[in-house]
Scaffold this motif. Sequence first.
Motif: not given
Length: 334
Positions: A231-244
Motif C-alpha cells: 500500500p505504500v507509494r514510493m518514488p518511481q526510480v529510473t536509470y538511463e545508461t548510454v552504451w557507446d
Amino acid sequence: MKSFSIALALAAPVYAGLRFGCSSLTIQRLDPVVEPGKNPSSHVHHIVGGNAFNATMTGDVGARGTCTTCEMSEDFSNYWTAVLYFKHPTNGSYHRVPVTNNAALAAGTKGGMTIYYTPHDFTTDDLKNQPIRAFPPGFRMTVGSPTTSTLDQAKGHIGLRYNCLQSLLNRGPEMVDFPTRPCPAGIFAVHHFPACWDGKNLDSPDHQSHMYNTITRDGFTNAPPCPASHPVRMPQVTYETVWDTTKFNSMWPSGTPNPFVWSFEGSSGYGTHADYMFGWKGDSLQRAMNKSECFYDGCGSITKQAMSTANQCTVKDMVGEETDGWLDHLPDYK
C-alpha cells in the motif's frame, strides 16, 4: 512507443521529480544485493553513486558514505546494472563497451547513469492525492533477471527497454531486445523500478516481492494505485545508461546477428536487470519528494555539487581482475 525525449522535455514545462547524473564509480564483479559477501560475484557490474559500495552492504548506507559520484551531494545510494560487451563476430573475443554521458546533464559528468525519482509524471506531482514516502535506510530492490530468456518473458518486464540512438536527442522507438543494426549514437538502456512497497520489508528473498509494479505500459507514466498488499507509494526510480557502441559499428558485418552481450553472456537482451541500494543522507530524499511542482533538484531542497568534485569519489578494486581490453572470455565465463 517513443521513449521520453530530452529535447521535448527541455522545451516543455516539467515540474515533478528529480533528474540528475551520476558519473561512473567502478566496474567490477560485485553484487551486494543478489550475492552479498561473495567476492567475486557471478558477473561484472557498472556501478555509480556512493563510496560505501562493497561486497556486503547492510544498515544505513547514507550514514556511512563520505562521497558520491552523483550531482546530488546528499545521495550516497548505489545504482548498478550488468556491463555490455561486444563479442567479435570472427574470433569470438570480448571487449567491454564504454559508457558515455547522457544529454542535458551537469557539465563534467563522466559516463555513469541518469537517475530519476518521479512521484507522478513529468508534468504533475499530485502530492495532495498521492503523497510519496521516501525509502527507509537499508532498503534495496532489483528489476529484471539475467535468466529471462524468451520474448514473452521480456515483454512482461514493463519499463526495461532499449533504444537504437540516432543521436542523444533522437532515441527512436523503444525495443524489448537489442537493436538488430548498428546504432549511430550507441545503445540506450532504461530500467524503471516499481513504486509500491509492502511497508514492512527492506528486502525479500527474490529482491522483488516486497515491491509491486502497477505500471502496464512503458515510459515515464504515473503508476496506477497500489494494492492492499503493497500500500505504500514510493518514488518511481529510473536509470538511463548510454552504451557507446559506435567504435564497434565497423566490426559488425552487414546482415549478421547482434554482436552485443551482457556480462552474463546470454543470447539476447532479454536478461537486462538492475539493482538499487538506497543511501540518501537523513531526510534529504523525503524533503525533495515533499516539494510540489519541482523538477531536477527539488526546488533547492537538496544540495548539489560540481561534477569535478563528484568525479574525485572512488572505491578500491576489490576483485582484482581485468574487465576491459580484448578478452578471450567474459570474467568468470570460461
